[in-house]
Design a protein around this motif. Sequence first.
Motif, PDB file in Angstrom:
ATOM      1  N   UNK A   1       0.827  -1.205   0.000  1.00  0.00           N
ATOM      2  CA  UNK A   1       0.000   0.000   0.000  1.00  0.00           C
ATOM      3  C   UNK A   1       0.866   1.261   0.000  1.00  0.00           C
ATOM      4  N   UNK A   2       2.005   1.204   0.688  1.00  0.00           N
ATOM      5  CA  UNK A   2       2.913   2.358   0.675  1.00  0.00           C
ATOM      6  C   UNK A   2       3.475   2.594  -0.719  1.00  0.00           C
ATOM      7  N   UNK A   3       3.740   1.511  -1.440  1.00  0.00           N
ATOM      8  CA  UNK A   3       4.265   1.670  -2.798  1.00  0.00           C
ATOM      9  C   UNK A   3       3.252   2.400  -3.673  1.00  0.00           C
ATOM     10  N   UNK A   4       1.987   2.041  -3.555  1.00  0.00           N
ATOM     11  CA  UNK A   4       0.944   2.726  -4.312  1.00  0.00           C
ATOM     12  C   UNK A   4       0.965   4.214  -3.992  1.00  0.00           C
ATOM     13  N   UNK A   5       0.975   4.532  -2.700  1.00  0.00           N
ATOM     14  CA  UNK A   5       0.947   5.933  -2.273  1.00  0.00           C
ATOM     15  C   UNK A   5       2.167   6.691  -2.764  1.00  0.00           C
ATOM     16  N   UNK A   6       3.338   6.086  -2.618  1.00  0.00           N
ATOM     17  CA  UNK A   6       4.580   6.762  -3.010  1.00  0.00           C
ATOM     18  C   UNK A   6       4.620   7.056  -4.500  1.00  0.00           C
ATOM     19  N   UNK A   7       4.267   6.059  -5.324  1.00  0.00           N
ATOM     20  CA  UNK A   7       4.298   6.267  -6.767  1.00  0.00           C
ATOM     21  C   UNK A   7       3.228   7.257  -7.216  1.00  0.00           C
TER      22      UNK A   7
END
Length: 303
Positions: free
Chosen positions: A252-258
Motif C-alpha cells: 500500500x505504501x508503494x501505491x501511495x509513493x508512486x
Amino acid sequence: MATAPIEPPQRLVSSLSGDPDGAVRDWLAALPTLVQQRLDAWKLTLERVQAPGGRSSLLALVRQQDGTPAALKLTVPGRVSAHEAAALEAWDGWGAVRLLRSDDTAGALLLERLRGAVSLRALPEAKALLEAAGTVRRLWVPAEAGHPFETLAGRTEEAAVALRTAGSLTRAAGPLVEQALELRRALPAGSDEEFLLHGAFRQGKVLAGERVPWLAVGPSPVVGERAYDLAALVLDRFEDLMAGSGAAAAARRRVTKLADSLEVDRDRLRDWTLYRAVDTGVREVAAGARQRGELLLEFAAWL
C-alpha cells in the motif's frame, strides 16, 4: 549480407509453435527469409540474432552501411505491438528507444542499439523504481487527434472475457475476479485523460542506452489514463516486496509513493493495480504458473 545462417531463437519457437493461428506459424517458418530481406533492403550487416530474445519478436544486432550499430526487430503479425512504430515515432527518442526506420508491411523496425543485457532489474529495487518512474513519466504525452492506437476502454473490454473465463478456473479468486471486472467497467469511464501510454511498462522493458542512461523498449501502446501504466510499475518485482516483513503495508505504501511522486490519484492507481494484478494472476494460474498467479491474487487482496 548475413555471415551465418539465420535461426530464430528457441524461446521464440517454443512460444509460438503451439499457436493455433496459421498466420503465426507461417510467419515463424518464413522468419529467416524475412530477416534476410530486411538486411538486403536496408543494406545491413548481421552480427548475430539475440538470444534468448523475446517470446513474440526476433531481435538481430546489425550494422548499418556506415558501420553504425543498430537493432533489427521483426514482430509477430497481428499482436498488440502492431502500432509500436507509431508510438516510437511519437516519442522520437524521448524516454524510449529511437526508431531509425520501419516497414509496416514486413512488421520490421530498425532501432538504435541499446545495451540489451542491462535493464533496470539490474539495479537495487529502490533505485530501479525511481529510475522507472522517471522514464515512464517522459512517455506520457497527450494523444494526437486521429491517432491509430486502441483506447484503454477497448483493450480492457477485450480482456474482460478472458479474465472471466480464466477466473472460472480459480474458484477461490471468484470475489476478486468480480471486483476486477467491476473496476474494468467503471475505471475507463471515470477519467478523461488521453495520454499515449507504453501499455506494457515494467523494469525489464527499460534498457541501458548511450544517449541517455535508460530508455524504454517494447511498447504495446494504448491511449488512456496514466494510472494504468503506473499500476504495472506497482506490481513490478512484487515477489521481492512480498518476501519482506510487513508486505501488505509495504504494498500500500508503494501505491501511495508512486501516485504522489507522479501526481496520479491514489485511489485510481490502487484500483488499476488491483485490476491488473487479478487479470495477470488468473491468467498465470490458467497457464500453469499457479504459484506466481496465486501470489498476484494475494497481492491484489492486500490493496
